[in-house]
Design an enzyme around this catalytic site. Structure first.
Site, PDB file in Angstrom:
ATOM      1  N   THR A 180       9.012  -2.365  11.163  1.00 25.73           N
ATOM      2  CA  THR A 180       9.367  -1.274  10.251  1.00 25.73           C
ATOM      3  C   THR A 180       8.514  -1.267   8.985  1.00 25.73           C
ATOM      4  O   THR A 180       8.433  -0.252   8.308  1.00 25.73           O
ATOM      5  CB  THR A 180      10.850  -1.352   9.841  1.00 25.73           C
ATOM      6  OG1 THR A 180      11.096  -2.617   9.207  1.00 25.73           O
ATOM      7  CG2 THR A 180      11.763  -1.187  11.047  1.00 25.73           C
TER       8      THR A 180
ATOM      9  N   HIS B  35      -3.714  -7.280   2.749  1.00 29.53           N
ATOM     10  CA  HIS B  35      -3.028  -6.235   3.516  1.00 29.53           C
ATOM     11  C   HIS B  35      -3.678  -6.102   4.890  1.00 29.53           C
ATOM     12  O   HIS B  35      -4.839  -5.722   5.010  1.00 29.53           O
ATOM     13  CB  HIS B  35      -3.069  -4.885   2.794  1.00 29.53           C
ATOM     14  CG  HIS B  35      -2.362  -3.815   3.586  1.00 29.53           C
ATOM     15  ND1 HIS B  35      -1.006  -3.591   3.485  1.00 29.53           N
ATOM     16  CD2 HIS B  35      -2.816  -2.948   4.520  1.00 29.53           C
ATOM     17  CE1 HIS B  35      -0.661  -2.634   4.326  1.00 29.53           C
ATOM     18  NE2 HIS B  35      -1.748  -2.219   4.968  1.00 29.53           N
TER      19      HIS B  35
ATOM     20  N   ASP C 231      14.537 -12.406   3.303  1.00 24.53           N
ATOM     21  CA  ASP C 231      14.739 -11.060   3.827  1.00 24.53           C
ATOM     22  C   ASP C 231      15.963 -10.423   3.165  1.00 24.53           C
ATOM     23  O   ASP C 231      16.987 -11.066   2.976  1.00 24.53           O
ATOM     24  CB  ASP C 231      14.921 -11.113   5.348  1.00 24.53           C
ATOM     25  CG  ASP C 231      14.714  -9.757   5.999  1.00 24.53           C
ATOM     26  OD1 ASP C 231      13.703  -9.592   6.713  1.00 24.53           O
ATOM     27  OD2 ASP C 231      15.563  -8.850   5.798  1.00 24.53           O
TER      28      ASP C 231
ATOM     29  N   HIS D 245       3.696  -9.424   9.074  1.00 23.12           N
ATOM     30  CA  HIS D 245       4.592 -10.455   8.559  1.00 23.12           C
ATOM     31  C   HIS D 245       5.202 -11.224   9.710  1.00 23.12           C
ATOM     32  O   HIS D 245       5.335 -10.714  10.827  1.00 23.12           O
ATOM     33  CB  HIS D 245       5.690  -9.840   7.685  1.00 23.12           C
ATOM     34  CG  HIS D 245       6.438  -8.730   8.351  1.00 23.12           C
ATOM     35  ND1 HIS D 245       5.964  -7.432   8.373  1.00 23.12           N
ATOM     36  CD2 HIS D 245       7.607  -8.721   9.029  1.00 23.12           C
ATOM     37  CE1 HIS D 245       6.822  -6.672   9.044  1.00 23.12           C
ATOM     38  NE2 HIS D 245       7.824  -7.430   9.461  1.00 23.12           N
TER      39      HIS D 245
ATOM     40  N   HIS E 229       2.824  -4.009   7.038  1.00 21.15           N
ATOM     41  CA  HIS E 229       2.008  -5.083   6.446  1.00 21.15           C
ATOM     42  C   HIS E 229       2.424  -6.303   7.272  1.00 21.15           C
ATOM     43  O   HIS E 229       3.596  -6.695   7.242  1.00 21.15           O
ATOM     44  CB  HIS E 229       2.336  -5.246   4.962  1.00 21.15           C
ATOM     45  CG  HIS E 229       1.608  -6.363   4.266  1.00 21.15           C
ATOM     46  ND1 HIS E 229       0.974  -6.199   3.041  1.00 21.15           N
ATOM     47  CD2 HIS E 229       1.446  -7.679   4.596  1.00 21.15           C
ATOM     48  CE1 HIS E 229       0.436  -7.352   2.662  1.00 21.15           C
ATOM     49  NE2 HIS E 229       0.720  -8.278   3.586  1.00 21.15           N
TER      50      HIS E 229
HETATM   51  P1  5GP Z   1      10.138  -5.712  10.611  1.00 19.83           P
HETATM   52  O1  5GP Z   1      11.328  -4.898  11.068  1.00 19.83           O
HETATM   53  O2  5GP Z   1       9.011  -4.804  10.140  1.00 19.83           O
HETATM   54  O3  5GP Z   1       9.681  -6.745  11.580  1.00 19.83           O
HETATM   55  O4  5GP Z   1      10.640  -6.537   9.362  1.00 19.83           O
HETATM   56  C1  5GP Z   1      10.710  -6.021   8.068  1.00 19.83           C
HETATM   57  C2  5GP Z   1      11.734  -6.842   7.338  1.00 19.83           C
HETATM   58  O5  5GP Z   1      11.610  -6.601   5.960  1.00 19.83           O
HETATM   59  C3  5GP Z   1      13.174  -6.484   7.723  1.00 19.83           C
HETATM   60  O6  5GP Z   1      13.818  -7.637   8.229  1.00 19.83           O
HETATM   61  C4  5GP Z   1      13.787  -5.997   6.415  1.00 19.83           C
HETATM   62  O7  5GP Z   1      15.128  -6.399   6.243  1.00 19.83           O
HETATM   63  C5  5GP Z   1      12.866  -6.602   5.366  1.00 19.83           C
HETATM   64  N1  5GP Z   1      12.775  -5.801   4.170  1.00 19.83           N
HETATM   65  C6  5GP Z   1      12.582  -4.462   4.097  1.00 19.83           C
HETATM   66  N2  5GP Z   1      12.526  -4.069   2.812  1.00 19.83           N
HETATM   67  C7  5GP Z   1      12.680  -5.183   2.061  1.00 19.83           C
HETATM   68  C8  5GP Z   1      12.713  -5.407   0.654  1.00 19.83           C
HETATM   69  O8  5GP Z   1      12.577  -4.505  -0.179  1.00 19.83           O
HETATM   70  N3  5GP Z   1      12.901  -6.686   0.235  1.00 19.83           N
HETATM   71  C9  5GP Z   1      13.063  -7.724   1.128  1.00 19.83           C
HETATM   72  N4  5GP Z   1      13.258  -8.933   0.598  1.00 19.83           N
HETATM   73  N5  5GP Z   1      13.029  -7.544   2.459  1.00 19.83           N
HETATM   74  C10 5GP Z   1      12.841  -6.286   2.913  1.00 19.83           C
HETATM   75 ZN    ZN Z   2       0.376  -4.365   2.236  1.00 23.75          ZN
END
Ligand code: 5GP
Ligand code: ZN
Length: 115
Positions: free
Chosen positions: A96, A47, A31, A101, A99
Site C-alpha cells: 500500500t 527512495h 507500524d 519496506h 517506498h
Molecule cells: P504495505 O501494506 O505497503 O506492505 O505496508 C505499509 C505499512 O505501513 C502498513 O502496515 C501500514 O500500517 C503502515 N503505515 C501506513 N501509514 C503509516 C504511518 O503514517 N505511520 C506508520 N508508522 N505506519 C504506517
Molecule cells: Zn520514498
C-alpha cells in the site's frame, strides 16, 4: 526523496513516527496498525518503489535492509525465539506504500502459508 512519499517523509522526520533504529542507510519505526505485538517497518533511506524497481547498486541496499532486520530483532525480547520478515511487492501482494519496506513481526506465532 520522492515528492509526496510518506516513508521518505517519515525517514526525514517530517512526519512523526516511533523510531526504533536508524543508521546511514536504514530507518525503522513501529507500524501504525500493528499485526503482531512487535511490528516494525524497515525502509532504506533511498527512495525505491518496490522490489521490481531496483537500480544498479540497490541490491546492496536491500541486503543491508534485510541484515538490519536481524540487528533490530535483538532489541525485542518478543523476537528471541523467532520473527518474520515480509516484503509485499505490488498491489496484489498487499503493498500500500510504494517506498520499498520490510515488515519485521514478532511476539506471536505465525501460520504458514501466509494469508
Ligand atoms: P504495505 O501494506 O505497503 O506492505 O505496508 C505499509 C505499512 O505501513 C502498513 O502496515 C501500514 O500500517 C503502515 N503505515 C501506513 N501509514 C503509516 C504511518 O503514517 N505511520 C506508520 N508508522 N505506519 C504506517
Ligand atoms: Zn520514498
Amino acid at each position: 526523496m520522492a515528492d509526496n512519499c510518506l516513508f521518505c517523509k517519515i525517514a526525514k522526520g517530517e512526519i512523526p513516527s516511533q523510531k526504533v533504529y536508524e543508521d546511514e542507510n536504514v530507518f525503522a519505526f513501529r507500524d501504525i496498525n500493528p499485526q503482531a505485538p512487535a511490528h516494525i517497518v524497515i525502509i532504506p533511506k533511498k527512495h525505491i518503489k518496490d522490489l521490481n524497481s531496483l537500480s544498479e547498486g540497490d541490491d546492496l541496499i536491500i541486503g543491508y535492509v534485510q541484515a538490519a532486520a536481524a540487528t533490530i530483532a535483538l532489541q525485542f525480547p518478543e523476537m528471541k525465539n523467532g520473527y518474520r520478515v515480509v516484503n509485499n511487492c505490488g498491489a496484489d501482494a498487499g503493498q500500500t506504500v510504494f517506498h520499498i519496506h520490510y515488515h519485521l513481526l514478532g511476539g506471536r506465532s505465525f501460520g504458514w502459508p501466509p494469508g
